[in-house]
Design an enzyme around this catalytic site. Structure first.
Site, mmCIF file in Angstrom:
data_model
loop_
_atom_site.group_PDB
_atom_site.id
_atom_site.type_symbol
_atom_site.label_atom_id
_atom_site.label_comp_id
_atom_site.label_asym_id
_atom_site.label_seq_id
_atom_site.Cartn_x
_atom_site.Cartn_y
_atom_site.Cartn_z
ATOM 1 N N ASP A 12 43.631 49.865 40.210
ATOM 2 C CA ASP A 12 44.372 48.754 39.592
ATOM 3 C C ASP A 12 44.464 48.874 38.077
ATOM 4 O O ASP A 12 43.535 49.284 37.398
ATOM 5 C CB ASP A 12 43.729 47.406 39.934
ATOM 6 C CG ASP A 12 44.583 46.246 39.449
ATOM 7 O OD1 ASP A 12 45.809 46.297 39.654
ATOM 8 O OD2 ASP A 12 44.046 45.309 38.848
ATOM 9 N N ASN A 31 51.041 42.065 33.551
ATOM 10 C CA ASN A 31 51.712 43.144 34.264
ATOM 11 C C ASN A 31 51.271 43.117 35.725
ATOM 12 O O ASN A 31 50.084 43.238 35.979
ATOM 13 C CB ASN A 31 51.345 44.490 33.623
ATOM 14 C CG ASN A 31 52.249 45.597 34.113
ATOM 15 O OD1 ASN A 31 53.293 45.344 34.718
ATOM 16 N ND2 ASN A 31 51.849 46.832 33.872
ATOM 17 N N HIS A 52 39.211 40.355 37.613
ATOM 18 C CA HIS A 52 38.661 41.328 36.665
ATOM 19 C C HIS A 52 37.453 40.705 35.976
ATOM 20 O O HIS A 52 37.596 39.765 35.204
ATOM 21 C CB HIS A 52 39.701 41.728 35.618
ATOM 22 C CG HIS A 52 40.885 42.439 36.211
ATOM 23 N ND1 HIS A 52 40.920 43.804 36.377
ATOM 24 C CD2 HIS A 52 42.056 41.975 36.705
ATOM 25 C CE1 HIS A 52 42.080 44.153 36.940
ATOM 26 N NE2 HIS A 52 42.778 43.059 37.153
ATOM 27 N N ASP A 106 44.468 37.528 39.934
ATOM 28 C CA ASP A 106 44.520 38.596 38.928
ATOM 29 C C ASP A 106 43.904 38.097 37.611
ATOM 30 O O ASP A 106 44.423 38.362 36.520
ATOM 31 C CB ASP A 106 45.951 39.093 38.702
ATOM 32 C CG ASP A 106 45.997 40.416 37.925
ATOM 33 O OD1 ASP A 106 44.928 40.989 37.660
ATOM 34 O OD2 ASP A 106 47.109 40.862 37.584
#
Lengths: 430, 306
Positions: A154, A279, A65, A306
Site C-alpha cells: 500500500d 491518494n 496507517h 485509510d
C-alpha cells in the site's frame, strides 16, 4: 467485575439476531446472560442504561496507517488504538508502510507486543515485497506464522504483474488476500483528480484511468492465478463497474471504499485545502454516485478509513508539496451513519456488514457472536445523536481531517473488547 | 472606488468593475512612465517584498520597477526551489518576513495555490506573480491593456490563445479576464497541450492554426517551454513549428491584419518565425512597458486600500 447493560437493542446479522430492549450481563469478561435479568442478578458493579442504543458486533477498520515504527510524532500504536476505540472500532488492520516496513516477523512481533494489552485488536498487514520495493517477495510464510492478516505494498500497487503473480500463487497456500492500492505508476504523481477542477486550480492531475488500469490488471491476475485480491480505497466509477463484473464471474475480488470517497468530491480542494489531499484523490459527483451504488448492491464489501496521520508542519505547506492522506478513525462511524444509514442507502444490518462482518471475513478473522460464554466484542451505537466533529477532541495524535466542524448524526458511544470497556472517554477493566 | 479584494490571487471570479478599474488606473501610470521624472510618491512608506521562488527576471524587474516608480521600499527575496525541501517552510519564511513589517508581498512560486496559502498564514496584501500552471494575473492584465490600447476595446473581440495551454499560467488568467470583459476566447494548440474539460470554461478549441488566424482578431501566442517537461507533449520542435508556428506565409495567406501578442521571451522559429517576431517588436516591447504601468496600478490600488 459485573457489568449490566440494560434496555439495549441487540443486532447481529451473522446470527440473525435482532432483539429490542434487552439486558446483558457480563461477568469477569464473559457474556453470562442475554434477556431479562432477575432481581437477584441485578446487583452489579456498573449498570449502563442503553435505552434506544444499539449493541452491534465490534466494528473493524481494515485500512489504518499506524506510524510506529518510524513516525511516532504522527501516531503511535497506542494512540492509533485509542483513536480506533474512540471512533467505535474494536479491531484494526495496519498497513506496512512504516519505517522499517512490516516485512519481517520481528516488526510484526513488535507491533503485536505494543498492542497486546489494548482493547483494540491490531492485525498487521505485511508488505508483499521486501521494503515494498516490488522486487523480492517478503518472507511470506514466516510473516503468516507471525500472524499477519494480509499482504499489501500500500502506497503503491505491487510493481509488476510478474511479482504480483508469484505473490498471489504463493499466498494460495495460506488463503490470504493481497490488498492493492491500484494506481499505474506512469500515470501517477499528480496532486488531484483530473477534472474541470484540476484545470481551474492549475494542479497536476491524476487521471481516473490510472486506478482503472491496475484494477483491471489485478482482476485478470486474480482470475489467472486463482488468488485473492482486495481492492483498497476504490474511488472511480469504472473500477466499481469492473469489480461488479468480476464478482458476477465469482472471482476472488473484494473491495473497500473510504468515507471521504463516498461523501466528498474534488470541489473540496477549491481552497487548496491540504486536508482534502489524499491518494486516490477525491473524484467527481459521478464517481461518488458509483460508490453509493456499489455499496448498495454489494459490489463494495466494506468501508475502511485509510486513516493516514500527518503532522501539521507537513500539511501546512504548498498544496503540491503536502503529503497524501487524512485521518478517519474518529469520523468514520458518524459519516457512515449520516451519509448512508440516515439517507436510507444502507440498512443498519448492511452498515454492520460493511463495518464489522465483511472486513473480518476478507481477512479470515472470526466474527464476534452474542452468545452466552463468549467474550464480548461490541460497539455501542447511538444512531440519532447529533454532534459536531472537533479535531481537537480526537484521540489520534494527528489533526489532518477535512471534516472539522461537520455536523453528523449518529456515533459510537462505546466499545467493549479484550475484557475492557471504553465508555465516556474512559477505559474500564471488566 | 476601491477594489473588492485585498489581494490579487488570480483573475478567476474577479468582477468586471475591478478589472476595468485596474486597466483605467494603469492609463494614468502609463503617462507617468513617459514623463522625464518617472516617479510618484503614492506608496511612500509602504514596503513591498518580491518573494520569488522561481527564476523570472522579467516579471521581477517589472514589479521592482513598478514599486520604485511608486516610491515604495522594495526588497527582493529570491529562493531557489532546490533549497525548499531542506530549508525552512514557506509558512516560517513568510512569518519572518511579515515580522519585519511589510505591507505587500509579490509572490512567484512553482506550486499552484501558493498565493492563496499565503493569505491564510500572513496578513499582508498578496499579489500573485505566477503560481505553477495556475494563474499569472498581472500578465493577463497587461495583455488586456495592450489589446485595448491597440484595438480600443475588449468586448466582442475574438481572442485565441495559442500554444501549450495546459502548462501555462498565462492562458488561464487570460481566459478568465478576457471572458469577464466580454471577449470571445478560443485556444489553439496540439491536443496534448489543451487541458481536458477546457470547453467547460466556455472556450472553443481549434486544432488548426490557419483556422485560428482566420477566425480571430487577436492571437496571444504562448512561449513553448522547450526546457521543461513540455517536450514530452509533441513529437518534435520541427513538427510544432510546422503545424502551429506563426509564419509570415500563414499571415499573408489569411489576408487579414491580426494583432499578435507574446508574453516573451520568444523562441524564434518555434512558436513564431523570426520575420514575424521582428515585425512584432513594437507590440512586444509595448507589452513590456505596459506591464510596469499595470503593475503600478495593481500595487497602488491594493496598497492604498487600508
Amino acid at each position: 467485575m459485573k457489568l449490566i447493560l440494560k434496555n439495549a437493542n441487540l443486532i447481529n446479522p451473522v446470527q440473525n439476531l435482532d432483539l429490542k430492549g434487552v439486558a446483558l450481563l457480563i461477568e469477569d469478561g464473559i457474556i453470562k446472560k442475554i434477556g431479562d435479568i432477575s432481581v437477584k442478578e441485578s446487583n452489579s458493579d456498573r449498570t449502563l442504561d442503553l435505552s434506544g442504543k444499539y449493541i452491534v458486533p465490534g466494528f473493524f477498520d481494515m485500512h489504518v496507517h499506524l506510524r510506529e515504527p518510524g513516525r511516532e510524532d504522527e501516531e503511535t500504536i497506542i494512540s492509533g488504538c485509542d483513536s480506533a476505540a474512540n471512533g467505535g472500532f474494536t479491531g484494526i488492520a495496519c498497513m506496512p508502510n512504516t519505517e522499517p516496513a512490516i516485512d519481517s516477523a520481528e516488526v510484526v512481533q513488535f507491533i503485536k507486543k505494543k498492542a497486546a494489552s489494548h482493547l483494540v485488536d491490531v492485525h498487521p498487514i505485511a508488505a508483499v515485497t521486501v521494503e515494498r520495493k516490488g522486487e523480492v517477495l517478503s518472507p511470506m510464510a514466516e510473516l503468516v506464522e507471525a500472524g499477519v492478516a494480509a499482504f499489501s505494498d500500500d502506497g503503491t500497487a505491487v510493481k509488476s504483474a510478474s511479482i504480483l503473480r508469484k505473490a498471489l500463487e504463493y499466498l494460495k497456500m495460506y488463503n490470504l488476500p493481497i490488498i492493492e492500492h491500484c494506481e499505474d505508476e506512469s500515470l501517477a504523481g499528480g496532486a488531484m483528480n483530473e477534472s474541470i477542477n484540476s484545470t481551474l486550480l492549475g494542479l497536476p492531475p491524476i487521471p481516473s484511468v490510472a486506478e482503472d488500469l491496475i484494477v483491471m490488471r489485478d482482476i485478470l491476475m486474480a482470475e489467472y492465478t486463482g488468488g485473492k485480491v482486495h481492492i483498497a480505497h476504490i474511488s472511480t466509477k469504472q473500477a466499481v463497474e469492473m469489480v461488479r463484473e468480476a464478482k458476477k464471474k465469482k472471482l476472488n475480488i473484494t473491495a473497500e471504499v473510504t468515507p471521504h470517497h463516498f461523501s466528498l468530491t474534488d470541489d473540496a480542494i477549491k481552497t487548496y485545502d491540504t486536508n482534502s489531499k489524499m491518494n486516490p484523490p477525491l473524484r467527481t459527483k459521478d464517481d461518488v454516485e458509483a460508490m453509493i451504488d456499489g455499496l448498495k448492491d454489494g459490489t463494495i464489501d466494506c468501508i475502511a478509513s485509510d486513516h493516514a496521520p500527518h503532522s501539521p508542519e507537513e500539511k501546512e505547506v504548498e498544496f503540491e508539496y503536502a503529503p497524501n492522506g487524512i485521518i478517519g478513525l474518529e469520523t468514520q462511524t458518524g459519516l457512515v451513519l449520516s451519509e448512508l444509514y440516515h439517507k436510507k442507502i444502507l440498512s443498519l444490518e448492511q452498515v454492520i456488514e460493511k463495518l464489522a462482518i465483511n472486513p473480518r471475513k476478507i481477512l479470515n478473522l472470526s466474527v464476534p457472536l452474542f452468545e452466552i460464554g463468549e467474550k464480548p466484542n461490541f460497539s455501542i451505537i447511538d444512531l440519532d445523536e447529533i454532534w459536531t466533529v472537533d479535531i481537537n477532541k480526537f484521540k489520534s495524535k494527528s489533526r489532518n481531517s477535512p471534516f472539522h466542524n461537520r455536523l453528523l448524526t449518529g456515533r459510537a458511544i462505546g466499545v467493549i473488547n479484550n475484557g475492557k470497556m471504553f465508555y465516556n472517554g474512559e477505559y474500564l477493566n471488566l | 472606488m476601491p477594489l473588492l479584494s485585498r489581494h490579487l490571487l488570480g483573475l478567476y471570479g474577479v468582477p468586471k468593475e475591478d478589472i476595468q478599474l485596474i486597466l483605467d488606473t494603469a492609463i494614468t501610470f502609463r503617462e507617468v512612465l513617459d514623463r522625464p521624472i518617472k516617479k510618484v510618491p503614492t506608496l511612500q512608506g509602504k514596503t513591498v517584498v518580491n518573494l520569488f521562488y522561481e527564476n523570472s527576471t522579467r516579471t521581477r524587474i517589472s514589479f521592482e520597477l513598478a514599486e520604485k516608480r511608486l516610491s515604495a521600499d522594495s526588497i527582493n527575496f529570491s529562493v531557489s526551489t532546490s533549497s525548499v525541501s531542506k530549508g525552512e517552510t514557506l509558512k516560517d519564511t513568510i512569518r519572518n518576513i511579515e515580522a519585519m513589517k511589510v505591507d505587500m508581498v509579490v509572490v512567484r512560486h512553482s506550486a499552484a495555490g501558493t498565493p492563496q496559502f499565503l493569505t491564510k498564514v500572513c496578513s499582508a496584501n498578496i499579489i500573485n506573480a505566477g503560481d505553477g500552471i495556475h494563474e499569472h494575473p498581472t500578465q493577463a492584465l497587461l495583455d488586456m491593456y495592450s489589446i485595448r490600447e491597440k484595438l480600443g476595446k475588449l468586448e466582442g473581440l475574438k481572442v485565441c490563445i495559442v500554444g501549450d495551454v495546459a502548462h501555462s499560467r498565462v492562458a488561464l488568467s487570460n481566459i478568465y479576464g478576457l471572458k469577464t470583459m466580454g471577449a470571445k476566447v478560443s485556444v489553439c494548440g496540439p491536443s496534448t497541450m489543451i487541458p481536458k474539460y477546457i470547453e467547460d470554461l466556455g472556450v472553443d478549441v481549434i486544432y488548426n492554426i490557419d483556422e485560428a488566424i482566420q477566425e480571430n482578431d487577436v492571437l496571444n501566442v504562448l512561449r513553448i517551454q522547450l526546457e521543461r517537461k513540455a517536450r514530452e507533449y509533441f513529437p518534435s520542435v520541427r513538427e510544432y513549428a510546422n503545424y502551429f508556428g506563426i509564419t509570415n506565409e500563414r499571415l499573408e495567406k489569411s489576408g487579414k491584419d491580426i494583432l499578435i501578442l507574446h508574453p516573451g521571451p520568444i523562441n524564434r522559429g518555434v512558436e513564431i518565425s523570426s520575420d514575424v517576431a521582428d515585425g512584432m517588436n513594437q507590440i512586444i516591447l509595448r507589452q513590456v512597458t505596459n506591464g510596469v504601468a499595470v503593475r503600478m496600478a495593481v500595487l497602488y490600488l491594493l496598497g492604498t486600500l487600508n
